[in-house]
Design a protein around this motif. Structure first.
Motif, PDB file in Angstrom:
ATOM      1  N   GLY A 166      65.402  14.175   8.821  1.00  0.00           N
ATOM      2  CA  GLY A 166      64.615  13.592   9.724  1.00  0.00           C
ATOM      3  C   GLY A 166      65.144  13.907  11.277  1.00  0.00           C
ATOM      4  N   GLY A 167      64.407  13.086  12.010  1.00  0.00           N
ATOM      5  CA  GLY A 167      64.774  12.885  13.468  1.00  0.00           C
ATOM      6  C   GLY A 167      63.423  12.383  14.200  1.00  0.00           C
ATOM      7  N   GLY A 168      63.665  11.718  15.566  1.00  0.00           N
ATOM      8  CA  GLY A 168      62.853  11.021  16.130  1.00  0.00           C
ATOM      9  C   GLY A 168      62.166   9.712  15.560  1.00  0.00           C
ATOM     10  N   GLY A 169      63.350   8.961  14.807  1.00  0.00           N
ATOM     11  CA  GLY A 169      62.865   7.629  14.410  1.00  0.00           C
ATOM     12  C   GLY A 169      61.751   7.677  13.175  1.00  0.00           C
ATOM     13  N   LYS A 170      61.577   8.798  12.638  1.00  0.00           N
ATOM     14  CA  LYS A 170      60.269   8.886  11.910  1.00  0.00           C
ATOM     15  C   LYS A 170      61.197   8.855  10.496  1.00  0.00           C
ATOM     16  CE  LYS A 170      57.497  11.050  14.762  1.00  0.00           C
ATOM     17  NZ  LYS A 170      58.517  10.991  15.936  1.00  0.00           N
ATOM     18  N   GLY A 171      60.915   7.881   9.478  1.00  0.00           N
ATOM     19  CA  GLY A 171      61.521   7.644   8.165  1.00  0.00           C
ATOM     20  C   GLY A 171      62.697   6.916   8.467  1.00  0.00           C
ATOM     21  N   MET A 172      63.031   6.237   9.148  1.00  0.00           N
ATOM     22  CA  MET A 172      64.102   5.428   9.714  1.00  0.00           C
ATOM     23  C   MET A 172      63.819   3.827   9.716  1.00  0.00           C
ATOM     24  SD  MET A 172      66.746   5.806  12.817  1.00  0.00           S
ATOM     25  CE  MET A 172      66.988   7.499  12.721  1.00  0.00           C
ATOM     26  N   LYS A 173      64.770   3.115   8.865  1.00  0.00           N
ATOM     27  CA  LYS A 173      64.339   1.559   8.792  1.00  0.00           C
ATOM     28  C   LYS A 173      65.548   1.038   8.600  1.00  0.00           C
ATOM     29  CE  LYS A 173      59.774   2.533   7.641  1.00  0.00           C
ATOM     30  NZ  LYS A 173      58.515   1.981   8.476  1.00  0.00           N
ATOM     31  N   VAL A 174      65.705  -0.337   9.228  1.00  0.00           N
ATOM     32  CA  VAL A 174      66.885  -1.110   9.032  1.00  0.00           C
ATOM     33  C   VAL A 174      66.474  -2.087   8.065  1.00  0.00           C
ATOM     34  CG1 VAL A 174      68.382  -3.086  10.156  1.00  0.00           C
ATOM     35  CG2 VAL A 174      67.431  -1.017  11.567  1.00  0.00           C
ATOM     36  N   VAL A 175      67.525  -2.099   7.109  1.00  0.00           N
ATOM     37  CA  VAL A 175      67.445  -3.424   6.015  1.00  0.00           C
ATOM     38  C   VAL A 175      68.177  -4.248   6.254  1.00  0.00           C
ATOM     39  CG1 VAL A 175      67.149  -3.587   3.479  1.00  0.00           C
ATOM     40  CG2 VAL A 175      66.664  -1.418   4.424  1.00  0.00           C
ATOM     41  N   GLU A 176      67.983  -5.375   6.389  1.00  0.00           N
ATOM     42  CA  GLU A 176      69.029  -6.701   6.592  1.00  0.00           C
ATOM     43  C   GLU A 176      69.478  -7.360   5.469  1.00  0.00           C
ATOM     44  OE1 GLU A 176      69.657  -7.458   9.753  1.00  0.00           O
ATOM     45  OE2 GLU A 176      68.101  -6.740  10.991  1.00  0.00           O
ATOM     46  N   THR A 177      68.617  -7.205   4.267  1.00  0.00           N
ATOM     47  CA  THR A 177      69.023  -8.032   3.206  1.00  0.00           C
ATOM     48  C   THR A 177      68.473  -7.429   1.646  1.00  0.00           C
ATOM     49  OG1 THR A 177      67.038  -9.366   3.173  1.00  0.00           O
ATOM     50  CG2 THR A 177      68.692 -10.423   4.274  1.00  0.00           C
ATOM     51  N   GLU A 178      69.241  -7.607   0.773  1.00  0.00           N
ATOM     52  CA  GLU A 178      68.962  -6.636  -0.528  1.00  0.00           C
ATOM     53  C   GLU A 178      67.473  -6.682  -0.909  1.00  0.00           C
ATOM     54  OE1 GLU A 178      70.416  -6.370  -5.024  1.00  0.00           O
ATOM     55  OE2 GLU A 178      71.397  -7.836  -3.768  1.00  0.00           O
ATOM     56  N   ASP A 179      66.931  -8.114  -0.437  1.00  0.00           N
ATOM     57  CA  ASP A 179      65.446  -8.024  -1.339  1.00  0.00           C
ATOM     58  C   ASP A 179      64.479  -7.363  -0.413  1.00  0.00           C
ATOM     59  OD1 ASP A 179      65.470  -9.790   1.014  1.00  0.00           O
ATOM     60  OD2 ASP A 179      64.930 -11.524   0.210  1.00  0.00           O
ATOM     61  N   GLN A 180      64.754  -6.967   0.558  1.00  0.00           N
ATOM     62  CA  GLN A 180      63.993  -5.937   1.466  1.00  0.00           C
ATOM     63  C   GLN A 180      63.935  -4.498   0.816  1.00  0.00           C
ATOM     64  OE1 GLN A 180      64.971  -6.433   5.518  1.00  0.00           O
ATOM     65  NE2 GLN A 180      64.328  -8.531   5.661  1.00  0.00           N
ATOM     66  N   LEU A 181      65.122  -4.271   0.239  1.00  0.00           N
ATOM     67  CA  LEU A 181      65.306  -2.668   0.050  1.00  0.00           C
ATOM     68  C   LEU A 181      64.337  -2.072  -0.502  1.00  0.00           C
ATOM     69  CD1 LEU A 181      67.615  -0.694   0.625  1.00  0.00           C
ATOM     70  CD2 LEU A 181      68.518  -1.176  -1.920  1.00  0.00           C
ATOM     71  N   GLN A 236      66.466   2.252  23.266  1.00  0.00           N
ATOM     72  CA  GLN A 236      65.514   2.971  22.432  1.00  0.00           C
ATOM     73  C   GLN A 236      64.471   1.657  21.972  1.00  0.00           C
ATOM     74  OE1 GLN A 236      67.893   4.669  19.044  1.00  0.00           O
ATOM     75  NE2 GLN A 236      69.054   5.950  20.588  1.00  0.00           N
ATOM     76  N   ARG A 237      63.462   2.321  21.333  1.00  0.00           N
ATOM     77  CA  ARG A 237      62.355   1.509  20.658  1.00  0.00           C
ATOM     78  C   ARG A 237      61.863   2.220  19.386  1.00  0.00           C
ATOM     79  NH1 ARG A 237      59.041   4.942  20.261  1.00  0.00           N
ATOM     80  NH2 ARG A 237      57.825   5.637  21.779  1.00  0.00           N
ATOM     81  N   ARG A 238      61.941   1.373  18.257  1.00  0.00           N
ATOM     82  CA  ARG A 238      61.680   2.097  17.054  1.00  0.00           C
ATOM     83  C   ARG A 238      62.555   3.370  16.675  1.00  0.00           C
ATOM     84  NH1 ARG A 238      55.429   2.447  15.496  1.00  0.00           N
ATOM     85  NH2 ARG A 238      54.889   0.609  15.009  1.00  0.00           N
ATOM     86  N   HIS A 239      63.837   3.230  16.868  1.00  0.00           N
ATOM     87  CA  HIS A 239      64.821   4.446  17.114  1.00  0.00           C
ATOM     88  C   HIS A 239      64.623   5.598  17.700  1.00  0.00           C
ATOM     89  CE1 HIS A 239      66.881   1.665  14.031  1.00  0.00           C
ATOM     90  NE2 HIS A 239      65.466   1.762  13.378  1.00  0.00           N
ATOM     91  N   GLN A 240      63.709   5.497  18.635  1.00  0.00           N
ATOM     92  CA  GLN A 240      63.487   6.580  19.458  1.00  0.00           C
ATOM     93  C   GLN A 240      63.857   6.447  20.649  1.00  0.00           C
ATOM     94  OE1 GLN A 240      59.244   7.837  19.127  1.00  0.00           O
ATOM     95  NE2 GLN A 240      59.837   9.749  19.063  1.00  0.00           N
ATOM     96  N   LYS A 241      64.290   7.269  21.398  1.00  0.00           N
ATOM     97  CA  LYS A 241      64.689   7.154  22.965  1.00  0.00           C
ATOM     98  C   LYS A 241      63.759   6.960  23.863  1.00  0.00           C
ATOM     99  CE  LYS A 241      68.450  10.325  21.231  1.00  0.00           C
ATOM    100  NZ  LYS A 241      68.673  11.590  21.538  1.00  0.00           N
ATOM    101  N   VAL A 242      63.852   6.077  25.053  1.00  0.00           N
ATOM    102  CA  VAL A 242      63.003   5.733  25.878  1.00  0.00           C
ATOM    103  C   VAL A 242      63.443   6.152  27.272  1.00  0.00           C
ATOM    104  CG1 VAL A 242      61.322   3.986  27.118  1.00  0.00           C
ATOM    105  CG2 VAL A 242      62.107   4.095  24.732  1.00  0.00           C
ATOM    106  N   VAL A 243      64.862   5.676  27.427  1.00  0.00           N
ATOM    107  CA  VAL A 243      65.556   6.025  28.854  1.00  0.00           C
ATOM    108  C   VAL A 243      66.945   6.753  28.439  1.00  0.00           C
ATOM    109  CG1 VAL A 243      66.574   5.029  30.833  1.00  0.00           C
ATOM    110  CG2 VAL A 243      64.748   3.736  29.741  1.00  0.00           C
ATOM    111  N   GLU A 244      67.258   7.842  29.158  1.00  0.00           N
ATOM    112  CA  GLU A 244      68.321   8.586  28.851  1.00  0.00           C
ATOM    113  C   GLU A 244      68.967   8.880  30.275  1.00  0.00           C
ATOM    114  OE1 GLU A 244      65.580  10.563  25.651  1.00  0.00           O
ATOM    115  OE2 GLU A 244      65.020  10.912  27.768  1.00  0.00           O
ATOM    116  N   GLU A 245      70.581   9.036  30.090  1.00  0.00           N
ATOM    117  CA  GLU A 245      71.129   9.074  31.549  1.00  0.00           C
ATOM    118  C   GLU A 245      72.236  10.277  31.219  1.00  0.00           C
ATOM    119  OE1 GLU A 245      72.967   5.539  33.401  1.00  0.00           O
ATOM    120  OE2 GLU A 245      71.688   4.510  31.872  1.00  0.00           O
TER     121      GLU A 245
END
Length: 649
Positions: A166-181, A236-245
């Motif tokens: 992957g790349g660009g935040g696609k197919g990327m997700k944060v999982v906080e707890t086991e029941d969401q996995l 970043q938003r949705r794991h995709q960059k918005v501002v870069e420096e």
């Protein structure tokens, strides 16, 4: 070593990166060839090329991802080399091999290097061997959810699921707890399959308060490899960059060298040639971890060009011709500071959902000293739902970070986008935020400052509607009789003697509507595209641009699209419309999760829509019974199309 002859370059991409590559190619005297989908026939990158080949189709899979057609286009146009841009086929080893087999030069690394880094899992294993530091995670072959459950348990929540290809935040997700996995795992796999044709996942520790710092490297085919400083891409938003420096604020020369040398080691381990970026997570303690390597030119390369004075596309062409890098590591400049923002067609009030439609109004800031605009669109273009929603990149350079920030804010002030939602007001709020001004950067920046950066949509005040009504009537007048220059209507200098003293103006802006009762003289005056209003002796200018049957009026940093409405016709139309759940944007239906007659709880996912390479679930706003389904899997649907009818319980 003999030099490879390149006089014609095909760019296997679209949008701003295709235009950007062609700009340098032309400056070097090369002929340029564009490829395009059927719906991109009149797109800006096609207009700017010397030759163009239609690939047909619309979706990337039916156009920009067709390797055979792109190679055939190169042959037909006489191109010796192909630049893949970023996204699409830029990190596809099969494409690099196909170019090679066809006797074409691929402006990227050797296929073996793409292979080595293309699987994030394999890349991690390779980097571990080379002694480059890693984040704890699982990057193995087994792809069942149970393996991931065990791995996540071992690493400790929160964890980050990522598409291996992957790349660009696609197919990327944060999982906080086991029941969401389980549910998150399946959704991420589908997104990965759809975006990359590869559903394999990896999981790693979600590092808290990390900065995203990446090193630009460049290698030639003579064994030389340099690092060209670093970029901070934490916002970043949705794991995709918005501002870069560039450079990264607060990075010590020692840390820069350590990260730069680790990046060069990573590149040399895989026999790299050309431009590449090694991405690191930098934690609050100054420890850095290898994340991935992007084996291509990145979206944010202009900030590196701004602080080094180098043209990386020119370097790519030189290296492809067999030339050696023109400078050594200790000659790499680091001059001043540069900041870039990505201007997207997206609705920041609606979870950053991509927007599409006709670009009815588009104004770019003037380029000039310390100001650069890389754009892929022009006013009147159509932004389709099939591709990434980036419109342009705005880049400012300054002697120091604050000068760059102020300059970029000024550029954003000059920018105007109308016809659909854009992230322009959001970008202004990010750059103007005190925490950004103080360089308090990490990947949680947007979430942490959400209230300021993404304020709730508020009712527009009476003062706005009053100005809108006056601007509307003043912008209307010259349009009615533009044939007669001697008519009093033809001046745009203020109130017309001919307007009746009493006028009722019915207006709407977005969902909001208002009726203004104009009585007596105007409180504002329209001059060109500025509406001057006066209050307590202070005159103020608001941007007011009339395009077709819409007026774009600036209010508190945002351009509002205002239209005049016929209240009677509207009432009749709304009565005829049935209640249902509608598509938030143009896209295709990938899953229908319910059937007619089924009872559902509030929040149940009913339909999954795919647009701009991301998945969006349409959920039940309340408990009820599915009365009817108006879509099936595979359907293309337009924004506002009814998808499900839900009867309240």
């Amino acid at each position: 070593m003999s030099h490879t002859h390149i006089d014609t370059l095909l760019v296997a991409n679209r949008g701003e990166i295709a235009c950007r590559v062609m700009r340098t190619a032309k400056a070097l005297g090369l002929q340029t060839v564009a490829v395009h989908s059927a719906i991109d026939t009149h797109a800006r990158h096609v207009r700017e090329a010397d030759m163009a080949v239609n690939l047909g189709g619309a979706k990337p899979a039916d156009s920009y991802l067709l390797i055979d057609k792109i190679i055939a286009a190169a042959k037909a146009s006489g191109a010796q080399a192909i630049h893949p841009g970023y996204g699409f086929l830029s990190e596809n080893a099969g494409f690099a091999r196909a170019c090679d087999a066809a006797g074409l030069v691929f402006l990227g690394p050797p296929a073996s290097a793409i292979d080595a880094m293309g699987s994030k899992s394999a890349a991690k294993a390779l980097m571990e061997e080379a002694g480059v530091p890693l984040v704890p995670g699982y990057h193995g072959e087994a792809q069942d959810v149970e393996t991931f459950r065990v791995a996540a348990e071992r690493i400790g929540y929160p964890v980050l699921l990522k598409a291996a290809a992957g790349g660009g935040g696609k197919g990327m997700k944060v999982v906080e707890t086991e029941d969401q996995l389980a549910e998150t795992f399946e959704s991420a796999r589908r997104e990965a399959q759809s975006a990359f044709g590869d559903a394999r996942m990896l999981v790693e520790k979600y590092v808290l308060q990390p900065r995203h710092v990446e090193i630009q490297i460049f290698a030639d085919s003579h064994g030389n490899c340099l690092y060209l400083n670093e970029r901070d891409c934490s916002i970043q938003r949705r794991h995709q960059k918005v501002v870069e420096e560039a450079p990264a604020p607060g990075l010590s020369p020692e840390l820069r060298r350590a990260m730069g040398e680790a990046a060069v080691k990573a590149a040399q381990t895989i026999g790299y040639v050309g431009a590449g970026t090694v991405e690191f997570l930098l934690d609050a303690r100054g420890q850095f971890f290898f994340m991935e390597m992007n084996t291509r030119l990145q979206v944010e390369h202009p900030v590196t060009e701004a602080i080094t004075g180098l043209d990386l596309v020119a370097w790519q062409i030189r290296v492809a011709r067999g030339e050696a890098l023109p400078i050594t590591q200790d000659q790499v400049p680091l001059n001043g500071h540069a900041i870039e923002v990505r201007l997207y067609a997206e609705d920041t009030d609606n979870d950053f959902l991509p927007a599409s439609g006709d670009l009815k109004l588009y104004r770019e800031p003037a380029a000039g000293e310390g100001r650069r605009v890389d754009s892929g669109v022009a006013e009147g273009d159509t932004v389709s739902p099939f591709y990434d929603p980036m419109l342009a990149k705005l880049v400012a350079w300054g002697e120091d970070r604050e000068q760059a920030r102020q300059r970029l804010l000024a550029m954003l002030e000059e920018t105007a986008v109308g016809g659909f939602a854009s992230n322009l007001p959001f970008l202004r709020r990010v750059l103007a935020h005190p925490a950004f001004a103080n360089a308090e950067l990490d990947t949680g920046f947007i979430a942490r400052h959400q209230e300021k950066l993404l304020p709730a949509v508020t009712e527009l005040p009476g003062e706005f509607w009053q100005l809108a009504a006056e601007a509307w009537l003043q912008s209307e007048a010259p349009r009615r009789s533009h044939e007669d220059y001697h008519s009093p209507w033809a001046t745009s200098s203020g109130w017309r003697s001919g307007l009746s003293a009493e006028t009722d103006v019915h207006l709407r802006s977005g969902e909001q509507r208002h009726t203004v009762y104009l009585r007596g003289p105007a409180q504002s005056r329209l001059q060109g595209e500025q509406l001057w209003s006066e209050q307590d002796g202070l005159r103020r200018a608001h941007r007011a641009i009339r395009q077709g049957d819409a007026l774009y009026l600036e209010w508190q940093g945002r351009l509002h699209e205002v239209r005049r409405v016929d209240p009677i016709a509207e009432a009749e139309a709304s009565h005829a419309q049935h209640g249902g759940l509608t598509a938030p944007m143009n896209g295709s239906i990938v899953r229908v999760l319910v059937e007619a007659g089924q009872t559902v709880e509030a929040g149940t996912a009913l339909v999954v829509l795919e647009a701009m390479k991301m998945e969006h679930s349409i959920r039940a706003p309340h408990a009820g019974t599915v009365k009817a389904l108006y879509c099936a899997e595979g359907d293309m649907v337009g924004e506002g199309a009814a998808l499900v009818e839900l009867e309240e319980a």
